[in-house]
Design an enzyme around this catalytic site. Structure first.
Site, PDB file in Angstrom:
ATOM      1  CB  SER A 208      -4.666 -13.797 -32.404  1.00  0.00           C
ATOM      2  OG  SER A 208      -5.372 -12.572 -32.380  1.00  0.00           O
TER       3      SER A 208
ATOM      4  CE1 TYR B  36      -0.955 -11.562 -35.342  1.00  0.00           C
ATOM      5  CE2 TYR B  36      -3.256 -11.069 -34.891  1.00  0.00           C
ATOM      6  CZ  TYR B  36      -2.004 -11.467 -34.452  1.00  0.00           C
ATOM      7  OH  TYR B  36      -1.816 -11.767 -33.128  1.00  0.00           O
TER       8      TYR B  36
HETATM    9  N1  LIG Z   1      -0.100  -8.608 -27.824  1.00  0.00           N
HETATM   10  C1  LIG Z   1      -1.340  -8.991 -28.054  1.00  0.00           C
HETATM   11  O1  LIG Z   1      -2.285  -8.275 -27.719  1.00  0.00           O
HETATM   12  C2  LIG Z   1      -1.599 -10.313 -28.721  1.00  0.00           C
HETATM   13  C3  LIG Z   1      -2.944 -10.698 -28.895  1.00  0.00           C
HETATM   14  C4  LIG Z   1      -3.210 -11.924 -29.500  1.00  0.00           C
HETATM   15  C5  LIG Z   1      -2.176 -12.741 -29.893  1.00  0.00           C
HETATM   16  N2  LIG Z   1      -0.891 -12.346 -29.717  1.00  0.00           N
HETATM   17  C6  LIG Z   1       0.165 -13.262 -30.158  1.00  0.00           C
HETATM   18  O2  LIG Z   1       1.063 -13.484 -29.102  1.00  0.00           O
HETATM   19  C7  LIG Z   1       2.373 -13.752 -29.617  1.00  0.00           C
HETATM   20  C8  LIG Z   1       3.377 -12.821 -28.956  1.00  0.00           C
HETATM   21  O3  LIG Z   1       2.996 -11.482 -29.270  1.00  0.00           O
HETATM   22  P1  LIG Z   1       3.544 -10.193 -28.487  1.00  0.00           P
HETATM   23  O4  LIG Z   1       2.436  -9.234 -28.436  1.00  0.00           O
HETATM   24  O5  LIG Z   1       4.253 -10.606 -27.266  1.00  0.00           O
HETATM   25  O6  LIG Z   1       4.574  -9.664 -29.601  1.00  0.00           O
HETATM   26  P2  LIG Z   1       5.943  -8.868 -29.485  1.00  0.00           P
HETATM   27  O7  LIG Z   1       6.020  -8.079 -28.221  1.00  0.00           O
HETATM   28  O8  LIG Z   1       6.081  -8.132 -30.773  1.00  0.00           O
HETATM   29  O9  LIG Z   1       7.016 -10.034 -29.420  1.00  0.00           O
HETATM   30  C9  LIG Z   1       7.144 -10.908 -30.502  1.00  0.00           C
HETATM   31  C10 LIG Z   1       8.187 -11.958 -30.198  1.00  0.00           C
HETATM   32  O10 LIG Z   1       8.336 -12.764 -31.377  1.00  0.00           O
HETATM   33  C11 LIG Z   1       9.713 -12.764 -31.744  1.00  0.00           C
HETATM   34  N3  LIG Z   1       9.869 -12.886 -33.186  1.00  0.00           N
HETATM   35  C12 LIG Z   1       9.336 -12.123 -34.172  1.00  0.00           C
HETATM   36  N4  LIG Z   1       9.775 -12.531 -35.371  1.00  0.00           N
HETATM   37  C13 LIG Z   1      10.598 -13.587 -35.144  1.00  0.00           C
HETATM   38  C14 LIG Z   1      11.379 -14.432 -35.969  1.00  0.00           C
HETATM   39  N5  LIG Z   1      11.405 -14.291 -37.306  1.00  0.00           N
HETATM   40  N6  LIG Z   1      12.099 -15.423 -35.390  1.00  0.00           N
HETATM   41  C15 LIG Z   1      12.102 -15.566 -34.038  1.00  0.00           C
HETATM   42  N7  LIG Z   1      11.392 -14.807 -33.210  1.00  0.00           N
HETATM   43  C16 LIG Z   1      10.671 -13.816 -33.749  1.00  0.00           C
HETATM   44  C17 LIG Z   1      10.272 -11.445 -31.216  1.00  0.00           C
HETATM   45  O11 LIG Z   1      11.665 -11.549 -30.963  1.00  0.00           O
HETATM   46  P3  LIG Z   1      12.844 -10.946 -31.879  1.00  0.00           P
HETATM   47  O12 LIG Z   1      12.325  -9.694 -32.521  1.00  0.00           O
HETATM   48  O13 LIG Z   1      13.928 -10.765 -30.908  1.00  0.00           O
HETATM   49  O14 LIG Z   1      13.116 -12.033 -32.877  1.00  0.00           O
HETATM   50  C18 LIG Z   1       9.543 -11.322 -29.890  1.00  0.00           C
HETATM   51  O15 LIG Z   1      10.191 -12.079 -28.897  1.00  0.00           O
HETATM   52  C19 LIG Z   1       2.280 -13.549 -31.138  1.00  0.00           C
HETATM   53  O16 LIG Z   1       2.137 -14.785 -31.781  1.00  0.00           O
HETATM   54  C20 LIG Z   1       1.022 -12.709 -31.290  1.00  0.00           C
HETATM   55  O17 LIG Z   1       0.424 -12.882 -32.558  1.00  0.00           O
HETATM   56  C21 LIG Z   1      -0.582 -11.139 -29.139  1.00  0.00           C
END
Ligand SMILES: NC(=O)c1ccc[n+]([C@@H]2O[C@H](COP(=O)([O-])OP(=O)(O)OC[C@H]3O[C@@H](n4cnc5c(N)ncnc54)[C@H](OP(=O)(O)O)[C@@H]3O)[C@@H](O)[C@H]2O)c1
Length: 279
Positions: free
Chosen positions: A142, A155
């Protein structure tokens, strides 16, 4: 890895959010997918959509913090699809709250999912990749792994760790054909954690910029194909801020406040505090 067609990839966090876009972008390149997350129903839907794109895909219920689940994820992937060529450590959580008023357990939870799980999974698949002289690990970090965000101490700590882990791996295996990348998105629109907070009223910083999940997915695939160590994905001005922070670290917190990050994350902290109170 230049020719991805026929390769096998594990994508964690593939049940929703950015992971779905990354899995689809890999499928478009002809990569067979092992999709991992805890929510099997959502994973099954993603799997069906990906198989319709003409590649093989399996959905595996996996809590990435569980050693048994991680071992089963790798075992089933190898049995059903073949050796793991690509590992995308995408699963992640973000706890937002004022450090002094948040439980310190936020750190254990966040580090276990965002940092320790990628380390364990990489440790499990890397020997096979080195033996086969083929493979790539991508860690989804991130912008918070490049600049410390207010109200996001756990985070940012996890994502700085993931950036450092990837850089150290790259330095250690520099002359190996196995590659390592870390992708640092900013504020992702349409899906994901920030999108959910934005829908609840937390507007992004006034000059923070955004990026689409498709762009994150496209950059992730490009990092694998070009063996790029690090990529920041966001519209300006996130990148200049990161560069400035690297040159003059003490400016970075002030710039974040000026840009409106503290206001945004204070609002997210309120939303999260309400959620915790109602849980
Ligand atoms: N969204 C943004 O703006 C943003 C920006 C920078 C970086 N990121 C990074 O991008 C990645 C994805 O983020 P997102 O925004 O798509 O998040 P999200 O919509 O909350 O999705 C998170 C994913 O991680 C899975 N997950 C969470 N805890 C888990 C566990 N203990 N075991 C297995 N799977 C798990 C969830 O699936 P289940 O709940 O089904 O397990 C879900 O598929 C993350 O690493 C986040 O830090 C996101």
């Amino acid at each position: 890895m230049q020719h991805l067609a026929g390769s096998v990839a594990i994508v964690t966090g593939a049940s929703r959010g950015i992971g779905v876009n990354i899995a689809r972008a890999l499928a478009e390149r002809g990569v067979h997918l092992s999709l991992a997350a805890r929510s099997l129903d959502e994973l099954e839907q993603v799997r069906a959509g990906i198989e319709a794109m003409g590649v093989r895909a399996i959905a595996i219920r996996c809590d990435v913090t569980s050693a048994e689940d991680r071992a089963e994820l790798i075992r089933r992937t190898e049995d059903e699809l073949g050796p793991v060529d690509i590992l995308v450590n995408n699963a992640g959580i973000e706890r937002i709250g004022s450090f002094d008023r948040s439980p310190v357990s936020d750190f254990a939870d966040t580090l276990a999912i965002n940092l320790e799980a990628p380390i364990h999974l990489t440790h499990a698949v890397l020997p096979g990749m080195l033996d086969r002289q083929r493979g790539h690990v991508v860690n989804i970090a991130s912008g918070a792994g490049k600049a410390g965000v207010p109200y996001g101490t756990s985070y940012s700590t996890s994502k700085f760790g993931l950036v450092g882990f990837t850089h150290a791996l790259k330095a250690e295996y520099l002359h190996s054909p196995v590659g390592f990348s870390v992708v640092c998105p900013g504020f992702v629109t349409e899906v994901g954690m920030y999108h959910r907070w934005a829908e609840q009223g937390a507007k992004g910083p006034r000059i923070g910029g955004t990026c689409s999940p498709d762009k994150v997915a496209k950059v992730t695939v490009r990092c694998i194909e070009r063996n790029t160590l690090e990529a920041t994905v966001n519209t300006p001005p996130l990148r200049p801020l990161i560069v400035l922070g690297a040159i003059a670290p003490s400016l970075s917190p002030r710039i974040l406040h000026w840009m409106g990050y503290a206001k945004t994350f204070a609002k997210v902290a309120d939303i999260e505090a309400d959620r915790r109170n109602s849980d």
